[in-house]
Motif scaffolding. Structure first.
Motif, PDB file in Angstrom:
ATOM      1  N   LEU A  36       0.829  -1.205   0.000  1.00 16.22           N
ATOM      2  CA  LEU A  36       0.000   0.000   0.000  1.00 16.22           C
ATOM      3  C   LEU A  36       0.862   1.253   0.000  1.00 16.22           C
ATOM      4  O   LEU A  36       0.551   2.243  -0.679  1.00 16.22           O
ATOM      5  CB  LEU A  36      -0.921  -0.015   1.219  1.00 16.22           C
ATOM      6  CG  LEU A  36      -2.059   1.015   1.246  1.00 16.22           C
ATOM      7  CD1 LEU A  36      -2.988   0.806   0.055  1.00 16.22           C
ATOM      8  CD2 LEU A  36      -2.849   0.892   2.546  1.00 16.22           C
ATOM      9  N   HIS A  37       1.973   1.196   0.737  1.00 19.99           N
ATOM     10  CA  HIS A  37       2.868   2.353   0.793  1.00 19.99           C
ATOM     11  C   HIS A  37       3.544   2.587  -0.564  1.00 19.99           C
ATOM     12  O   HIS A  37       3.719   3.737  -1.002  1.00 19.99           O
ATOM     13  CB  HIS A  37       3.921   2.133   1.878  1.00 19.99           C
ATOM     14  CG  HIS A  37       4.755   3.348   2.139  1.00 19.99           C
ATOM     15  ND1 HIS A  37       6.010   3.520   1.618  1.00 19.99           N
ATOM     16  CD2 HIS A  37       4.496   4.475   2.876  1.00 19.99           C
ATOM     17  CE1 HIS A  37       6.500   4.684   2.019  1.00 19.99           C
ATOM     18  NE2 HIS A  37       5.600   5.286   2.780  1.00 19.99           N
TER      19      HIS A  37
ATOM     20  N   GLU B 113       2.296   1.725  -3.431  1.00 21.88           N
ATOM     21  CA  GLU B 113       1.238   2.244  -4.298  1.00 21.88           C
ATOM     22  C   GLU B 113       0.999   3.726  -4.013  1.00 21.88           C
ATOM     23  O   GLU B 113       0.788   4.534  -4.934  1.00 21.88           O
ATOM     24  CB  GLU B 113      -0.041   1.444  -4.052  1.00 21.88           C
ATOM     25  CG  GLU B 113      -1.237   1.925  -4.868  1.00 21.88           C
ATOM     26  CD  GLU B 113      -2.506   1.178  -4.484  1.00 21.88           C
ATOM     27  OE1 GLU B 113      -3.593   1.768  -4.625  1.00 21.88           O
ATOM     28  OE2 GLU B 113      -2.411   0.011  -4.035  1.00 21.88           O
ATOM     29  N   PHE B 114       1.040   4.090  -2.725  1.00 23.45           N
ATOM     30  CA  PHE B 114       0.838   5.483  -2.312  1.00 23.45           C
ATOM     31  C   PHE B 114       1.930   6.385  -2.892  1.00 23.45           C
ATOM     32  O   PHE B 114       1.640   7.468  -3.419  1.00 23.45           O
ATOM     33  CB  PHE B 114       0.843   5.558  -0.786  1.00 23.45           C
ATOM     34  CG  PHE B 114       0.881   6.962  -0.243  1.00 23.45           C
ATOM     35  CD1 PHE B 114      -0.262   7.733  -0.189  1.00 23.45           C
ATOM     36  CD2 PHE B 114       2.079   7.510   0.217  1.00 23.45           C
ATOM     37  CE1 PHE B 114      -0.227   9.020   0.311  1.00 23.45           C
ATOM     38  CE2 PHE B 114       2.122   8.795   0.718  1.00 23.45           C
ATOM     39  CZ  PHE B 114       0.969   9.555   0.767  1.00 23.45           C
TER      40      PHE B 114
ATOM     41  N   TRP C 192       1.424   6.839  -6.517  1.00 24.15           N
ATOM     42  CA  TRP C 192       0.259   7.706  -6.753  1.00 24.15           C
ATOM     43  C   TRP C 192       0.638   9.164  -6.555  1.00 24.15           C
ATOM     44  O   TRP C 192       0.261  10.034  -7.335  1.00 24.15           O
ATOM     45  CB  TRP C 192      -0.845   7.284  -5.780  1.00 24.15           C
ATOM     46  CG  TRP C 192      -2.159   7.985  -6.017  1.00 24.15           C
ATOM     47  CD1 TRP C 192      -3.127   7.652  -6.920  1.00 24.15           C
ATOM     48  CD2 TRP C 192      -2.639   9.141  -5.316  1.00 24.15           C
ATOM     49  NE1 TRP C 192      -4.187   8.533  -6.827  1.00 24.15           N
ATOM     50  CE2 TRP C 192      -3.911   9.456  -5.847  1.00 24.15           C
ATOM     51  CE3 TRP C 192      -2.131   9.941  -4.301  1.00 24.15           C
ATOM     52  CZ2 TRP C 192      -4.676  10.516  -5.391  1.00 24.15           C
ATOM     53  CZ3 TRP C 192      -2.877  11.008  -3.849  1.00 24.15           C
ATOM     54  CH2 TRP C 192      -4.137  11.289  -4.388  1.00 24.15           C
TER      55      TRP C 192
ATOM     56  N   ILE D 102      -7.381  12.847  -0.294  1.00 23.50           N
ATOM     57  CA  ILE D 102      -7.300  11.428  -0.672  1.00 23.50           C
ATOM     58  C   ILE D 102      -5.961  10.847  -0.230  1.00 23.50           C
ATOM     59  O   ILE D 102      -5.885   9.719   0.253  1.00 23.50           O
ATOM     60  CB  ILE D 102      -7.468  11.275  -2.196  1.00 23.50           C
ATOM     61  CG1 ILE D 102      -8.826  11.845  -2.638  1.00 23.50           C
ATOM     62  CG2 ILE D 102      -7.333   9.821  -2.605  1.00 23.50           C
ATOM     63  CD1 ILE D 102      -9.033  11.841  -4.136  1.00 23.50           C
TER      64      ILE D 102
ATOM     65  N   ASP E 299      -6.063  10.107   3.434  1.00 24.68           N
ATOM     66  CA  ASP E 299      -6.849   8.886   3.688  1.00 24.68           C
ATOM     67  C   ASP E 299      -6.003   7.641   3.435  1.00 24.68           C
ATOM     68  O   ASP E 299      -6.024   6.685   4.220  1.00 24.68           O
ATOM     69  CB  ASP E 299      -8.094   8.860   2.795  1.00 24.68           C
ATOM     70  CG  ASP E 299      -9.115   9.915   3.185  1.00 24.68           C
ATOM     71  OD1 ASP E 299      -9.057  10.389   4.348  1.00 24.68           O
ATOM     72  OD2 ASP E 299      -9.972  10.255   2.354  1.00 24.68           O
ATOM     73  N   ARG E 300      -5.284   7.646   2.347  1.00 25.40           N
ATOM     74  CA  ARG E 300      -4.465   6.483   2.003  1.00 25.40           C
ATOM     75  C   ARG E 300      -3.312   6.308   2.999  1.00 25.40           C
ATOM     76  O   ARG E 300      -2.954   5.191   3.348  1.00 25.40           O
ATOM     77  CB  ARG E 300      -3.930   6.617   0.577  1.00 25.40           C
ATOM     78  CG  ARG E 300      -5.026   6.588  -0.469  1.00 25.40           C
ATOM     79  CD  ARG E 300      -4.480   6.304  -1.844  1.00 25.40           C
ATOM     80  NE  ARG E 300      -5.548   6.173  -2.829  1.00 25.40           N
ATOM     81  CZ  ARG E 300      -5.380   5.717  -4.073  1.00 25.40           C
ATOM     82  NH1 ARG E 300      -4.173   5.347  -4.466  1.00 25.40           N
ATOM     83  NH2 ARG E 300      -6.385   5.625  -4.911  1.00 25.40           N
TER      84      ARG E 300
ATOM     85  N   ARG F 185      -4.383   4.619   6.127  1.00 25.74           N
ATOM     86  CA  ARG F 185      -4.467   3.163   5.966  1.00 25.74           C
ATOM     87  C   ARG F 185      -3.094   2.521   6.140  1.00 25.74           C
ATOM     88  O   ARG F 185      -2.958   1.473   6.772  1.00 25.74           O
ATOM     89  CB  ARG F 185      -5.052   2.823   4.603  1.00 25.74           C
ATOM     90  CG  ARG F 185      -6.545   3.160   4.461  1.00 25.74           C
ATOM     91  CD  ARG F 185      -7.004   3.076   3.024  1.00 25.74           C
ATOM     92  NE  ARG F 185      -6.738   1.755   2.440  1.00 25.74           N
ATOM     93  CZ  ARG F 185      -6.790   1.499   1.130  1.00 25.74           C
ATOM     94  NH1 ARG F 185      -7.076   2.470   0.270  1.00 25.74           N
ATOM     95  NH2 ARG F 185      -6.544   0.273   0.696  1.00 25.74           N
TER      96      ARG F 185
END
Length: 220
Positions: free
Chosen positions: A70-71, A73-74, A77, A133, A136-137, A140
């Motif tokens: 997730l990190h 991907e963050f 992004w 956004i 928010d990510r 997580r």
């Protein structure tokens, strides 16, 4: 736990010199029964702790893999949609980590329930919409990291209990039970020898009485 503590306290004197008496033999036999009764419980607890530790470690590994993915991907992004310098770590802070209390094999452990975050104030008109956004990510990502830390704490507490339980299992298996069996054998052999000696003395006394009986009659 209280019962086991009592056992250790009560039997501290077993390794010391024992009395070669019937009462001591009875005490040793009762101690042996007590050790043999508690040992399976300790062994079962040891196995349960080992299983739970492996399960939690596997879960923690999965949580960290999810966090890393997730990190990553963050970051990708942010690199595509973000503007340099707008999103910084100072924008988002952990305000509170929420936990409840669980219990595994009699061990109290923290259980991750979630986290509350605090965001720095920023101008909604001058900052881009994607900043919310991004926050928010990132929440997580941080939540997964906090969960992994709580799982580490669970493992630490269970490992501590496992060490204590393993020491007790070894104490029972390698020290207390063999030692008590030796004591029982030692006392039993001694009492058996004493009984045989008493029988021999009795027979000798009887023969002496029978031998001396005719002389007493002649004297009379």
């Amino acid at each position: 736990e209280c019962g086991l503590s009592g056992i250790f306290f009560y039997n501290k004197g077993i390794a010391m010199a024992i009395k070669l008496t019937k009462n001591e033999l009875k005490n040793q036999k009762e101690s042996l029964k007590m050790f043999q009764r508690y040992l399976p419980t300790l062994q079962l607890k040891k196995q349960q702790l080992q299983t739970e530790i492996r399960t939690i470690e596997t879960h923690a590994k999965e949580v960290r893999l999810n966090r890393d993915a997730l990190h990553k991907e963050f970051e990708q992004w942010i690199a595509v949609f973000g503007e340099a310098g707008i999103f910084t770590p100072e924008i988002l802070k952990v305000k509170e980590v929420r936990t409840s209390t669980g219990n595994i094999a009699g061990v109290s452990i923290p259980v991750f329930s979630g986290a509350n975050f605090e965001r720095s104030r920023y101008d909604l008109f001058t900052t881009p919409l994607w900043l919310d956004i991004a926050c928010d990510r990132m929440e997580r990502v941080l939540s997964l990291d906090l969960e992994a830390q709580i799982l580490d704490e669970q493992v630490a507490r269970l490992n501590n209990e496992l060490r204590t339980t393993t020491q007790r299992v070894n104490l029972f298996e390698k020290v207390k039970i063999p030692e008590t069996k030796r004591n029982i054998k030692k006392i039993s052999v001694y009492l058996g020898d004493q009984q045989v000696a008493a029988v021999v003395r009795g027979k000798i006394s009887k023969k002496n009485l029978e031998k001396n009986a005719p002389s007493e009659e002649v004297t009379a």
